[in-house]
Design an enzyme around this catalytic site. Structure first.
Site, short mmCIF file in Angstrom:
data_model
loop_
_atom_site.label_atom_id
_atom_site.label_comp_id
_atom_site.label_asym_id
_atom_site.label_seq_id
_atom_site.Cartn_x
_atom_site.Cartn_y
_atom_site.Cartn_z
CE1 TYR A 60 48.93 23.82 40.95
CE2 TYR A 60 47.61 25.96 40.38
CZ TYR A 60 47.64 24.73 40.49
OH TYR A 60 46.70 23.81 39.94
CE LYS B 13 45.62 25.28 43.34
NZ LYS B 13 44.93 24.62 42.59
CD GLU C 176 41.11 16.70 42.64
OE1 GLU C 176 40.91 17.73 43.17
OE2 GLU C 176 42.33 16.06 42.74
CG LEU D 17 43.67 20.76 45.70
CD1 LEU D 17 45.17 20.59 45.77
CD2 LEU D 17 43.26 22.17 44.82
N1 PDD Z 1 42.23 24.55 40.36
N2 PDD Z 1 41.02 20.09 42.36
C1 PDD Z 1 42.04 20.32 41.57
C2 PDD Z 1 42.90 19.07 40.75
C3 PDD Z 1 42.27 21.55 41.23
O1 PDD Z 1 43.06 21.88 40.13
C4 PDD Z 1 41.39 22.78 41.70
C5 PDD Z 1 41.88 24.13 41.30
C6 PDD Z 1 40.39 22.26 42.71
C7 PDD Z 1 39.66 23.17 43.16
O2 PDD Z 1 40.35 24.08 44.29
P1 PDD Z 1 40.10 25.67 44.74
O3 PDD Z 1 38.42 25.43 45.18
O4 PDD Z 1 40.84 26.11 45.73
O5 PDD Z 1 40.18 26.31 43.48
C8 PDD Z 1 40.22 20.87 42.89
C9 PDD Z 1 42.80 25.75 40.14
C10 PDD Z 1 41.79 26.59 39.94
C11 PDD Z 1 43.88 25.87 38.67
O6 PDD Z 1 44.60 24.95 38.79
O7 PDD Z 1 43.67 26.60 37.97
#
Ligand code: PDD
Length: 293
Positions: free
Chosen positions: A31, A145, A177, A201
């Site tokens: 996703y 992801k 993270e 991620l």
């Molecule tokens: N989550 N690490 C994890 C485990 C995440 O689920 C996310 C983002 C990030 C940050 O990635 P980005 O900057 O591309 O949003 C890091 C999204 C927002 C979610 O699952 O809703």
């Protein structure tokens, strides 16, 4: 809310998926969450490239070209009423009798929806947020992801049990993270970020923050960060599509930082937050379709 499912736009109540969809049975899919400002998807190319990387890691052929994704996402944005949106899209392997082995030749399930984008309130930006530090017990492919988010959901809930908004994760003594965001720390006026690896991620916001640090000559290093450095940091930040950059001001109930500044968002946060907002404003004015400033 209008959503897209397998070739059709429809109200969300009408969107139905068969129970043998491998997304439902195995969490077999990938996703993206794409922030949309003033009806323009932010960093779209990067999100679509990361989707490609996730799908290829789990051996699902990307069912749409970049141009087709751009068109579908544009239609979802147009058919919903909010200027700022969070577009969620997911691809699962499709529908098949239950079998662990990846079946070949399935038609992927494609789903896209959008919500109003909820970014931190002014009050939260000014106060910062509480977080807890937990052991990262997820699998070893956190760079994908994947829609299999049970570990992340459990960690986030364990954090919420303690009144925290995020679980900041450590594995083998190093910061990885957080349950739904990347983490930066500031130590002795240097911003530190854990390097990309299979353990985190590759955040799109993480990349934007590094770009801003570089462009503004702000001292930073991408290198492994120890749990001890995390716990003794002057500042801790979380970054994600919806959190943007948010200061973490307590860890396990203890104030982050030292002296009079302890427990408050620090000066480096104030700067990166202002620069991030300027970066977004430039993006919203940028004339090209992808808005890369
Ligand atoms: N989550 N690490 C994890 C485990 C995440 O689920 C996310 C983002 C990030 C940050 O990635 P980005 O900057 O591309 O949003 C890091 C999204 C927002 C979610 O699952 O809703």
């Amino acid at each position: 809310m209008t959503v897209y499912l397998n070739g059709e736009f429809m109200p969300i109540e009408q969107a139905k998926v068969p129970v043998l969809d491998r997304g439902f049975i195995f969490g077999d899919g990938a996703y993206e969450v794409i922030p949309v400002y003033s009806r323009r998807p932010f960093r779209l190319r990067e999100h679509l490239e990361r989707l490609n990387a996730s799908l290829s890691a789990i051996r699902i052929d990307n069912p749409c070209s970049h141009a087709r994704w751009t068109e579908l996402i544009g239609k979802i944005i147009d058919s919903n009423p909010w200027d700022d949106q969070g577009v969620y899209l997911q691809v699962t392997r499709g529908v098949a009798p239950r079998n662990h082995l990846f079946p070949k030749g399935l038609t992927a399930t494609i789903f896209i929806m959008s919500d109003p984008l909820v970014t931190p309130t002014r009050a939260l930006i000014e106060s910062g947020a509480p977080a807890v530090v937990l052991q990262d017990f997820r699998w070893l492919r956190c760079d994908i992801k994947s829609v299999s988010l049970l570990g992340n959901c459990l960690l986030r809930t364990l954090a919420a049990d303690q009144g925290a908004i995020e679980a900041i994760l450590v594995r083998d003594g190093f910061l990885t993270e957080a349950s739904a965001s990347n983490v930066f720390i500031v130590s002795n006026a240097v911003v530190l970020a854990p390097p990309k690896s299979n353990l985190i991620l590759p955040g799109i916001t993480y990349d934007v923050v590094l770009e801003i640090l570089r462009a503004n000559g702000i001292a930073h290093e991408v290198r492994p960060v120890t749990e001890a450095e995390l716990r003794s940091a002057d500042e801790v930040w979380c970054t994600s599509a919806s959190k943007e950059v948010l200061a973490i001001t307590t860890l396990d109930g203890k104030p982050v930082g030292h002296g009079a500044a302890a427990g408050k968002p620090g000066p480096a946060f104030a700067r990166i937050h202002r620069l991030y907002q300027q970066f977004k404003a430039t993006f919203m004015r940028a004339p090209d379709a992808h808005g890369q400033p």
